[in-house]
Structures are given as C-alpha cells and as structure tokens.
Design a protein around this motif. Structure first.
Motif, PDB file in Angstrom:
ATOM      1  N   HIS A 137       0.831  -1.199   0.000  1.00 22.60           N
ATOM      2  CA  HIS A 137       0.000   0.000   0.000  1.00 22.60           C
ATOM      3  C   HIS A 137       0.872   1.258   0.000  1.00 22.60           C
ATOM      4  N   ARG A 138       0.372   2.325  -0.622  1.00 26.92           N
ATOM      5  CA  ARG A 138       1.030   3.639  -0.551  1.00 26.92           C
ATOM      6  C   ARG A 138       0.558   4.325   0.728  1.00 26.92           C
ATOM      7  N   VAL A 139       1.414   4.322   1.735  1.00 25.11           N
ATOM      8  CA  VAL A 139       0.978   4.698   3.070  1.00 25.11           C
ATOM      9  C   VAL A 139       1.989   5.635   3.717  1.00 25.11           C
ATOM     10  N   THR A 140       1.484   6.520   4.567  1.00 29.21           N
ATOM     11  CA  THR A 140       2.344   7.386   5.370  1.00 29.21           C
ATOM     12  C   THR A 140       1.694   7.549   6.731  1.00 29.21           C
ATOM     13  N   ALA A 141       2.439   8.132   7.692  1.00 34.97           N
ATOM     14  CA  ALA A 141       1.963   8.167   9.077  1.00 34.97           C
ATOM     15  C   ALA A 141       2.018   9.577   9.635  1.00 34.97           C
ATOM     16  N   LEU A 142       1.166   9.828  10.641  1.00 34.25           N
ATOM     17  CA  LEU A 142       1.164  11.112  11.338  1.00 34.25           C
ATOM     18  C   LEU A 142       0.836  10.848  12.806  1.00 34.25           C
ATOM     19  N   HIS A 143       1.857  10.975  13.657  1.00 37.52           N
ATOM     20  CA  HIS A 143       1.653  10.793  15.099  1.00 37.52           C
ATOM     21  C   HIS A 143       2.787  11.465  15.856  1.00 37.52           C
ATOM     22  N   SER A 144       2.654  11.558  17.163  1.00 36.07           N
ATOM     23  CA  SER A 144       3.556  12.383  17.970  1.00 36.07           C
ATOM     24  C   SER A 144       4.950  11.805  18.129  1.00 36.07           C
ATOM     25  N   ASP A 145       5.163  10.526  17.830  1.00 37.94           N
ATOM     26  CA  ASP A 145       6.505   9.945  17.938  1.00 37.94           C
ATOM     27  C   ASP A 145       7.403  10.313  16.762  1.00 37.94           C
ATOM     28  N   PRO A 201       9.543  12.663  14.202  1.00 31.55           N
ATOM     29  CA  PRO A 201      10.190  13.988  14.207  1.00 31.55           C
ATOM     30  C   PRO A 201       9.349  14.978  13.417  1.00 31.55           C
ATOM     31  N   GLN A 202       9.483  16.262  13.753  1.00 33.01           N
ATOM     32  CA  GLN A 202       8.641  17.275  13.125  1.00 33.01           C
ATOM     33  C   GLN A 202       8.774  17.284  11.607  1.00 33.01           C
ATOM     34  N   ARG A 203       9.972  17.115  11.099  1.00 29.12           N
ATOM     35  CA  ARG A 203      10.178  17.118   9.653  1.00 29.12           C
ATOM     36  C   ARG A 203       9.386  15.993   8.987  1.00 29.12           C
ATOM     37  N   GLU A 204       9.384  14.817   9.592  1.00 32.03           N
ATOM     38  CA  GLU A 204       8.637  13.687   9.031  1.00 32.03           C
ATOM     39  C   GLU A 204       7.139  13.943   9.096  1.00 32.03           C
TER      40      GLU A 204
END
Length: 453
Positions: free
Chosen positions: A296-304, A306-309
C-alpha cells in the motif's frame, strides 16, 4: 471572559449570510487576498463573527470542523493590525503542531500584501532560532502552549516582552486547550499577555461546546466591558455530516490487520484516499510498516515522529503521493485535507467526541464519504456511547456483490498479513522505519516505550 456590566453575554442566532466580505466591513486588500485563496463568500460562522470582532468585542465562536473558523478570526485581526501595525499584535494558541503550521500558512497568505511578519513556536524546531524570531517583534505569534511556555520559562524577558502589549489572544480548538492536559502551560502563556481590562480582545473558537466553554459563557458580567458575542452553529447537536455513511465491522481482535488489508484492497476501496485512526502511536507505527510491506502507498502522522517527518507525511497525503494516512487523533481536528473519501477507525476512540471529529475528516463541504469502525468484543459499550452521542446508529458494513471480506481473509490474506506483521514487528524492534532504514537509537527506544503506554 468579561461581558457587559448590565447584560449577560449576548447569544446571537446567525443572521442571513451576506453575499460578500465587503458587506461585512472587510477592507478591499483583504477581500482581494481572500479571493486569491478562492474564498469569495462568507460561511455562516464568518458572517456572524467578523463584524463583532471588528467592533472590539470578545467572541466565542462554535461551528463544525471545516466551516471556515480560521478566516472568521484571521480576517478581522489582520484588518485591525493593518490600521496600527506595531509589535506583537496577536497571539494564536492551538493544540497541535500541524494546526499551528496550517494556520501560519493561512495568515501568511492573507497578510502577505501588507508584509505580515509571523513567528511560529512549535515543538520539534530549534528553540534558539525561535527565540530570535520572537525577540524581533513579529506581528502575529502562532504557538502551541507547551512550546510558548518553554520560551517564557527559559528565553528571558528581552525575548518575551513584546507579548505584554498583545491586542488579540485567540484560543483555536478551545475545547481541547481548556482541558487539564493544557492547563498549566496555558495559564503560563496567558499570564504574560495583557488582561481584558488592559484592552486585550479574547477570541475562542471551537467545533464542540464543552462544559469548560459553557462556564466561560455563563461567567458573571464585568462592569465596563463590551458584551461577549457568542455564536453557535451546529454545535448543540454534534454534527455528523449528513452525507456520511457510518458503517461498522464486527470481527475478532486477532484478525484486525487481515480484515483492514482486505477492506482496503476491494474494488470498492482500492483507489480511495483514506485516513486510518489508531489510539496509540505504536499501533500507528506497526500498521504503517505492515501495510507498506503489503504494497500500500501509506504514510503516518503521530507524535513519535520527528517534526520534519510529520510535515512531509501530511504533504505526501495532501498531494496524493500516499493513498493512506495512518494517524492518531493529532489528525482528527482542524487539518485542511481536501480529499478524504474513507475514514477507518482501526481502534474505537475512548471519547465519543473524538469519534465525531475523526469521521468529520470525510464527507466535507457536501461531498459524500464513508466511515468504517472496526469493532471487537471489547468495544460494545464504547459503541453504544458513540451512537448515543451522535444520535444515529451505525449500519453493518455490507460486502459488494461477489466480494466476501470474510472469505477473502480466510482463503487469501490471513497468512500473508500475519507474515508481514511479524516482519514489521522485527523492523520496529531493530529500530527501522517503514522504509527499512535504521533510526537513531534514541528514536528506537522512544518507539518501544510508546508500545507499553
């Protein structure tokens, strides 16, 4: 929040929506900026709040996510600033880095014709660089309470003294900022700005009217102050978008990953952009790696992350370079993501209001959308609370003709998903990200700690 000495806070029903911002008293240069952003006609919350804010009144604005609350306070603040552009004119506080970044983009787009100077204070960025920017007296400071409180404690009076003349203070997503988790930092931030009696104008905007906000509405009036203007649109009844189809899947907890992969791979869903919500950062990380290994073409967004990611992940999803965004509730409120066709609750949220905000990421601006909540035997009471809060029951997810999710899981996907999940767990334990690259040891340790929370 102060109100008039003789009248209680004024609660106004929304008036007929004006056809233009000019009719609300917005100056020509701001109308042009709004037009350049394809914002030509005020939304109900903008039409209701811009005038009273320009009149100098404190304001509590409640309206559903995606209704244009940012412009409702940004436009009048920028207009008043342009009349007297000194020092730090406005302080905007918001609960998450992503919301702060998004707000900075909107303020920059609106205020660039007047050479607006912004200062962004968020975690994950260099404190010294931020302190230098803050000391240079920007016109608008946009911050998360924790990072601003850090500067107040450590950066010195020369850095923060400009905040002591601030004309406007805005609490965006006020229902979250007024919870116990922000209380200490928020108090420290508000201690350095002028009081209402010293001429500070206070604006609260929220998608949900909580007990804390109702308390502010009902505070006894303070003599000599203009009445607080209060406008609520779609907040008394928690607003599930009318074009949203709410469905659920009831399955054993041990096969959730297999069902999720199969659900995302059906002809009905294989091309849809989707946000998949989890309750923990470890789960988000594990799902991201597992689904990546499954193609799957997937990405993540959570507090762990780094800000750049975090910035890159949101950018990839907005640009549709990634079809799936795996997120914790950091992505459930306020973020402007234009096209989300499907929301999946991999974990059932503990708070019914979080469910409302999650599924509100789709079916926006009258478009159709669908939510699928994965329910296990442990979630029945949570679902009952959510349905009572939302005022509507979820429908059972129905397979398309010729497609059996259960049959596909048993025959095709259960074994391969289990293998990829084991590989993902090994990557996490070895400190690798979803691309197979090793993280710095500190980050690997952080992730393993998150798993235990």
């Amino acid at each position: 929040m102060p109100t008039d000495g003789t009248n209680d806070a004024e609660v106004m029903p929304p008036k007929p929506i004006p056809s233009s911002f000019a009719s609300l008293g917005v100056n020509r240069w701001l109308v042009d900026s709004l037009t350049a952003m394809a914002i030509r006609k005020p939304t109900p919350i903008q039409a209701a709040c811009i005038g009273p804010i320009l009149e100098g009144r404190d304001c509590i604005g409640g309206s559903r996510t995606g209704s244009g609350k940012t412009v409702a306070f940004a436009a009048p603040i920028l207009q008043k600033w342009a009349e007297d552009p000194f020092g730090i004119f406005a302080l905007i506080l918001t609960p998450t880095r992503e919301l702060a970044l998004q707000m900075a983009e909107q303020f920059h787009a609106l205020g660039s014709p007047q050479n607006i100077k912004l200062c962004l204070l968020i975690g994950g960025a260099d404190m010294r660089t931020q302190a230098i920017s803050l000391a240079q007296r920007p016109h608008v400071v946009i911050a998360t309470p924790g990072r601003l409180a850090d500067h107040i404690r450590s950066s010195g009076e020369d850095t923060i003294c400009g905040l002591r003349r601030t004309r406007f203070v805005v609490l965006d997503e006020a229902d979250r900022l007024l919870t116990d988790s922000f209380a200490e930092d928020l108090s420290e931030c508000l201690d350095v700005v002028p009081s209402a009696e010293q001429g500070r104008q206070t604006l609260l905007f929220t998608a949900t009217m909580t007990d804390e906000i109702r308390f502010l509405k009902d505070k006894p009036p303070v003599k000599g102050m203009k009445p607080v203007y209060i406008c609520e649109i779609d907040t008394d009844q928690i607003s599930i978008p009318p074009t949203l189809a709410q469905t659920y899947l009831f399955i054993p907890i041990t096969v959730r990953e297999a069902y999720l992969h199969t659900l995302l791979s059906t002809p009905r869903n294989e091309n849809k952009s989707a946000i998949i919500f989890t309750n923990r950062t470890y789960t988000a990380n594990l799902l991201t790696q597992t689904l990546k290994l499954l193609g799957h073409r997937v990405t993540a967004l959570h507090s762990d992350l780094p800000q750049r990611e975090r910035i890159d992940s949101l950018g990839r999803f907005r640009a549709q370079a990634a079809r799936l965004l795996i997120a914790t509730d950091v992505a459930s409120r306020g973020l402007d993501i234009p096209v989300v066709e499907l929301v999946i609750n991999y974990d059932v949220p503990r708070d019914p209001d979080d469910y409302i905000h999650r599924v509100g990421r789709t079916a926006r601006a009258g478009k159709k959308g669908e939510s699928v909540t994965i329910i296990t035997e442990h979630d029945v009471l949570l679902i009952q609370a959510i349905e009572e809060r939302a005022g509507k029951k979820m429908e059972k997810y129905e397979d398309d003709e010729g497609v059996s999710l259960e049959g596909r899981v048993v025959r095709e996907t259960l074994q391969v998903v289990s293998e990829k999940k084991r590989e993902a767990i090994m990557n996490i334990e070895e400190g690798r990200n979803e691309k197979g690259k090793k993280r710095r040891r500190g980050k690997a340790l952080d992730t393993s700690v998150s798993r235990k929370r």
